[in-house]
Design an enzyme around this catalytic site. Structure first.
Site, short mmCIF file in Angstrom:
data_model
loop_
_atom_site.label_atom_id
_atom_site.label_comp_id
_atom_site.label_asym_id
_atom_site.label_seq_id
_atom_site.Cartn_x
_atom_site.Cartn_y
_atom_site.Cartn_z
N ASP A 130 0.85 -1.19 0.00
CA ASP A 130 0.00 0.00 0.00
C ASP A 130 0.88 1.24 0.00
OD1 ASP A 130 -2.45 -1.41 0.13
OD2 ASP A 130 -2.21 -1.67 2.28
N ASP A 161 -7.02 -1.26 -4.52
CA ASP A 161 -8.06 -0.85 -3.57
C ASP A 161 -8.93 0.26 -4.15
OD1 ASP A 161 -7.00 -2.61 -1.66
OD2 ASP A 161 -5.65 -1.09 -0.87
#
Length: 202
Positions: free
Chosen positions: A146, A180
């Protein structure tokens, strides 16, 4: 939208997702952060996520494996949904959304399945190497990369608010990746354009 175009959307999103993750993984130390264009509310902040969204995990020694296998089953189901929706002639809103969700889910699966055996460990003092001799994990036990962080507002909530009044609050505190974002956008389109997305085929 044709199935070929839907697959093209998914492939483009998937490539952007994987290129960005590999770049971050091989150029940033773990928890290293930089401001984009000097903006304190738009940052690249490299973290790794071993579980589901928001860092949740399935407890137990087989939790990670169960999660990865569940993701694979989900991607197969989403892929079938996409193909069936095109076959039945559903709207481009629905097909485009499913393509985004499929790409996002598949992107995070690639991290979970392969990253543990193609990278060495990312640490606060070491940048990872692609195709390293000593990898950090095993198949199906990789960590999801991430990097996007948008701390838009930080402050103290008004004291008159029930429960959280007077507490420090940060919006938006999640760190996420392209996969995401693709899933979130796909779901948002389905919610905002619900009637058009799920309109009966002509």
């Amino acid at each position: 939208m044709s199935l070929k175009k839907a697959y093209l959307v998914a492939i483009i999103v998937l490539l952007i997702d994987q290129i960005s993750k590999i770049y971050i993984k091989t150029n940033f130390k773990l928890h290293e952060a930089i401001e984009v264009l000097g903006l304190d509310w738009f940052q690249i902040n490299f973290i790794e996520n071993e579980g589901m969204a928001w860092g949740a995990t399935i407890p137990g020694s087989y939790g990670k494996l169960i999660l990865t296998l569940f993701r694979i089953i989900a991607v197969i189901a989403i892929g079938w949904w996409l193909k069936d929706s095109v076959k039945r002639g559903y709207s481009s809103y629905l097909i485009f959304s499913i393509a985004l969700i499929l790409a996002g889910a598949f992107g995070n699966i690639l991290d979970s399945v392969f990253y543990g055996v193609i990278f060495n460990e990312s640490t606060a003092s070491q940048v990872a190497t692609l195709f390293a001799d000593e990898h950090y994990g095993t198949f199906f036990h990789g960590k999801v990369v991430d990097m996007f962080y948008f701390p838009l507002w930080r402050g103290t909530l008004p004291s008159w608010l029930p429960i959280w009044g007077g507490e420090e609050f940060l919006f938006f505190n999640a760190v996420f990746n392209v996969a995401d974002a693709a899933i979130s956008i796909g779901v948002a389109i389905l919610i905002l354009f619900n009637k058009k997305a799920f309109a009966k085929p002509q």
